[in-house]
Design a protein around this motif. Structure first.
Motif, PDB file in Angstrom:
ATOM      1  N   GLY A  57       5.428   7.225  -1.403  1.00 56.66           N
ATOM      2  CA  GLY A  57       5.131   7.547  -0.017  1.00 56.66           C
ATOM      3  C   GLY A  57       6.193   7.016   0.928  1.00 56.66           C
ATOM      4  O   GLY A  57       7.017   6.166   0.552  1.00 56.66           O
ATOM      5  N   PRO A  58       6.171   7.512   2.154  1.00 55.91           N
ATOM      6  CA  PRO A  58       7.136   7.031   3.148  1.00 55.91           C
ATOM      7  C   PRO A  58       7.055   5.515   3.305  1.00 55.91           C
ATOM      8  O   PRO A  58       5.969   4.944   3.326  1.00 55.91           O
ATOM      9  CB  PRO A  58       6.688   7.728   4.434  1.00 55.91           C
ATOM     10  N   HIS A  59       8.210   4.893   3.353  1.00 57.30           N
ATOM     11  CA  HIS A  59       8.326   3.451   3.582  1.00 57.30           C
ATOM     12  C   HIS A  59       7.818   2.604   2.409  1.00 57.30           C
ATOM     13  O   HIS A  59       7.593   1.412   2.577  1.00 57.30           O
ATOM     14  CB  HIS A  59       7.635   3.027   4.880  1.00 57.30           C
ATOM     15  N   SER A  60       7.599   3.208   1.241  1.00 55.66           N
ATOM     16  CA  SER A  60       7.171   2.440   0.070  1.00 55.66           C
ATOM     17  C   SER A  60       8.355   1.686  -0.513  1.00 55.66           C
ATOM     18  O   SER A  60       9.482   2.180  -0.517  1.00 55.66           O
ATOM     19  CB  SER A  60       6.611   3.367  -1.009  1.00 55.66           C
TER      20      SER A  60
ATOM     21  N   PHE B  47      -0.257   5.907  -0.903  1.00 53.26           N
ATOM     22  CA  PHE B  47      -0.529   6.621   0.349  1.00 53.26           C
ATOM     23  C   PHE B  47      -1.815   7.438   0.256  1.00 53.26           C
ATOM     24  O   PHE B  47      -2.384   7.819   1.264  1.00 53.26           O
ATOM     25  CB  PHE B  47       0.653   7.503   0.764  1.00 53.26           C
ATOM     26  N   SER B  48      -2.302   7.709  -0.957  1.00 53.51           N
ATOM     27  CA  SER B  48      -3.506   8.532  -1.076  1.00 53.51           C
ATOM     28  C   SER B  48      -4.790   7.719  -1.164  1.00 53.51           C
ATOM     29  O   SER B  48      -5.841   8.190  -0.769  1.00 53.51           O
ATOM     30  CB  SER B  48      -3.401   9.474  -2.282  1.00 53.51           C
ATOM     31  N   ASP B  49      -4.728   6.505  -1.706  1.00 52.20           N
ATOM     32  CA  ASP B  49      -5.967   5.727  -1.826  1.00 52.20           C
ATOM     33  C   ASP B  49      -5.846   4.318  -1.262  1.00 52.20           C
ATOM     34  O   ASP B  49      -6.771   3.525  -1.385  1.00 52.20           O
ATOM     35  CB  ASP B  49      -6.453   5.688  -3.277  1.00 52.20           C
ATOM     36  N   GLY B  50      -4.706   3.997  -0.657  1.00 49.36           N
ATOM     37  CA  GLY B  50      -4.556   2.698  -0.004  1.00 49.36           C
ATOM     38  C   GLY B  50      -4.531   1.499  -0.934  1.00 49.36           C
ATOM     39  O   GLY B  50      -4.807   0.390  -0.519  1.00 49.36           O
ATOM     40  N   GLY B  51      -4.213   1.718  -2.214  1.00 50.66           N
ATOM     41  CA  GLY B  51      -4.170   0.610  -3.160  1.00 50.66           C
ATOM     42  C   GLY B  51      -5.512   0.268  -3.768  1.00 50.66           C
ATOM     43  O   GLY B  51      -5.673  -0.783  -4.393  1.00 50.66           O
ATOM     44  N   LYS B  52      -6.469   1.147  -3.628  1.00 53.41           N
ATOM     45  CA  LYS B  52      -7.835   0.912  -4.107  1.00 53.41           C
ATOM     46  C   LYS B  52      -7.911   0.640  -5.606  1.00 53.41           C
ATOM     47  O   LYS B  52      -8.803  -0.054  -6.076  1.00 53.41           O
ATOM     48  CB  LYS B  52      -8.687   2.130  -3.747  1.00 53.41           C
TER      49      LYS B  52
END
Length: 103
Positions: A67-70, A32-37
């Protein structure tokens, strides 16, 4: 005042002298913080080493997003994500202090 330290196997980080910085490396496709980068191990290692170069005192490595919905991942999957990163970071920076974000 008594000095306090965060003791690891290899070093002692003084507490209270300065604010210690923790760099976060999320080895997840849905962070949720880096979008999978930094999901790819080589990108995660590059990021961790960059954080150390920029002054991080500790690198926190996580292999499951909370994160939510992970989606939950198995321990086996989480281990397969983080172990290559841990090994490569320590090979490149043997004195690095690592924490592992898991439950």
């Amino acid at each position: 005042m008594t000095e306090r330290f965060l003791k690891t196997k290899e070093c002692m980080l003084p507490l209270g002298e300065k604010t210690l910085l923790m760099g976060i490396v999320n080895v997840t496709p849905d962070s949720f913080s880096d979008g999978g980068k930094y999901f790819a191990a080589d990108r995660a290692v590059e990021h961790a080493l960059s954080l150390l170069d920029e002054g991080a005192d500790i690198i926190d490595i996580g292999g499951e997003s909370t994160g939510p919905h992970s989606a939950l991942v198995s321990a086996k999957e989480e281990i397969s994500r983080i172990i290559p990163v841990i090994e490569a970071v320590l090979k490149a920076a043997p004195a690095a202090v690592l924490s592992i974000d898991t439950w």
